[in-house]
Design a protein around this motif. Structure first.
Motif, mmCIF file in Angstrom:
data_model
loop_
_atom_site.group_PDB
_atom_site.id
_atom_site.type_symbol
_atom_site.label_atom_id
_atom_site.label_comp_id
_atom_site.label_asym_id
_atom_site.label_seq_id
_atom_site.Cartn_x
_atom_site.Cartn_y
_atom_site.Cartn_z
ATOM 1 N N LEU A 280 88.428 46.752 108.419
ATOM 2 C CA LEU A 280 87.985 48.097 108.044
ATOM 3 C C LEU A 280 86.477 48.121 107.843
ATOM 4 O O LEU A 280 85.904 47.245 107.190
ATOM 5 C CB LEU A 280 88.688 48.519 106.757
ATOM 6 N N ASP A 281 85.831 49.129 108.400
ATOM 7 C CA ASP A 281 84.385 49.315 108.291
ATOM 8 C C ASP A 281 83.948 49.241 106.823
ATOM 9 O O ASP A 281 84.594 49.832 105.958
ATOM 10 C CB ASP A 281 84.054 50.685 108.888
ATOM 11 N N PRO A 282 82.858 48.514 106.504
ATOM 12 C CA PRO A 282 82.398 48.417 105.119
ATOM 13 C C PRO A 282 82.166 49.775 104.445
ATOM 14 O O PRO A 282 82.417 49.925 103.249
ATOM 15 C CB PRO A 282 81.104 47.615 105.221
ATOM 16 N N GLN B 102 85.473 50.866 103.357
ATOM 17 C CA GLN B 102 85.883 50.066 102.201
ATOM 18 C C GLN B 102 85.251 50.616 100.923
ATOM 19 O O GLN B 102 85.911 50.734 99.882
ATOM 20 C CB GLN B 102 85.480 48.610 102.399
ATOM 21 N N ASP B 103 83.977 50.964 101.012
ATOM 22 C CA ASP B 103 83.286 51.529 99.852
ATOM 23 C C ASP B 103 83.890 52.868 99.458
ATOM 24 O O ASP B 103 84.128 53.133 98.276
ATOM 25 C CB ASP B 103 81.797 51.708 100.150
ATOM 26 N N SER C 38 86.217 38.332 107.220
ATOM 27 C CA SER C 38 85.932 39.689 106.772
ATOM 28 C C SER C 38 87.104 40.609 107.079
ATOM 29 O O SER C 38 87.982 40.287 107.877
ATOM 30 C CB SER C 38 84.655 40.202 107.437
ATOM 31 N N LEU C 39 87.084 41.764 106.452
ATOM 32 C CA LEU C 39 88.093 42.775 106.701
ATOM 33 C C LEU C 39 87.771 43.522 107.992
ATOM 34 O O LEU C 39 86.615 43.650 108.375
ATOM 35 C CB LEU C 39 88.137 43.766 105.536
ATOM 36 N N LEU D 229 86.856 54.082 99.964
ATOM 37 C CA LEU D 229 88.228 54.015 99.449
ATOM 38 C C LEU D 229 88.354 53.188 98.178
ATOM 39 O O LEU D 229 89.226 53.466 97.353
ATOM 40 C CB LEU D 229 89.153 53.439 100.521
ATOM 41 N N PHE D 230 87.490 52.171 98.007
ATOM 42 C CA PHE D 230 87.688 51.243 96.900
ATOM 43 C C PHE D 230 86.424 50.931 96.099
ATOM 44 O O PHE D 230 86.349 51.258 94.926
ATOM 45 C CB PHE D 230 88.310 49.934 97.422
ATOM 46 N N ARG D 231 85.458 50.275 96.716
ATOM 47 C CA ARG D 231 84.354 49.719 95.936
ATOM 48 C C ARG D 231 83.508 50.763 95.223
ATOM 49 O O ARG D 231 83.106 50.552 94.080
ATOM 50 C CB ARG D 231 83.477 48.825 96.817
#
Length: 196
Positions: free
Chosen positions: A5-7, A10-11, A2-3, A13-15
């Motif tokens: 960076l906190d999920p 991640q959401d 896993s990454l 910034l990206f998802r």
């Protein structure tokens, strides 16, 4: 695996992040923009050349001038966004290299004495910085609406000079109603990554 960076980050910034097409009227402050810049300035560029320049379009008069150069479909978005930034490449970035790359001050003349070399380097590296800027806007809890649908030469003449090349116009603010188009598909890992 896993990454780190906190999920949720991640959401953010990206998802879950998208190009915003509408915005609320909540202002974007100079302090917010400074915080964004103070984060994204650490993104890497070749020779630390940092050629990105940001022109904030705040006054109603400047906004009207910019809107006239936008593609027709982009005009309402640019007219209504709380803040608009013109991102450009400084083709004379090499003047700052003695400060930015102090362990090799000769880089200014050794690699960038000719204008075509500077223009190519400025375009590539300011495009990297533009991507960092968009992610930085998202990190500030704002939405970005980057666009390349505009009269580049018109924007250059209206807001910049011969030493700056416009890259994109970015609308910035809190997303408004129906801000997002549906998520477009992405290529799979197998389509993009080759191991040799």
């Amino acid at each position: 695996m896993s990454l780190v960076l906190d999920p949720a980050a991640q959401d953010l910034l990206f998802r879950e992040a998208r190009t915003a097409n509408t915005f609320t009227d909540e202002p974007v402050t100079d302090e917010q923009v400074q915080a964004i810049y103070d984060l994204v300035k650490y993104g890497p560029t070749a020779f630390n050349q940092s050629p990105l320049r940001i022109t904030l379009v705040r006054s109603p008069e400047a906004r009207e001038r910019l809107v006239q150069h936008m593609a027709e479909g982009n005009r309402p978005k640019t007219a209504a966004a709380p803040l608009v930034a013109i991102l450009s490449a400084d083709n004379e970035f090499h003047d700052e290299l003695p400060q930015l790359f102090p362990h090799f001050p000769q880089a200014k003349d050794a690699f960038f004495s000719e204008r075509p070399a500077r223009e190519g380097a400025a375009l590539l590296n300011s495009a990297l910085q533009a991507a960092y800027f968009i992610v930085g806007v998202r990190a500030a809890g704002l939405a970005a609406g980057p666009m390349t649908g505009f009269d580049f030469e018109g924007v250059r003449k209206e807001f910049l000079d011969d030493d700056h090349t416009p890259l994109m116009v970015v609308n910035i603010g809190r997303p408004g109603p129906d801000a997002w188009f549906p998520r477009s598909p992405r290529l799979s890992y197998e389509q993009v990554v080759t191991t040799v």
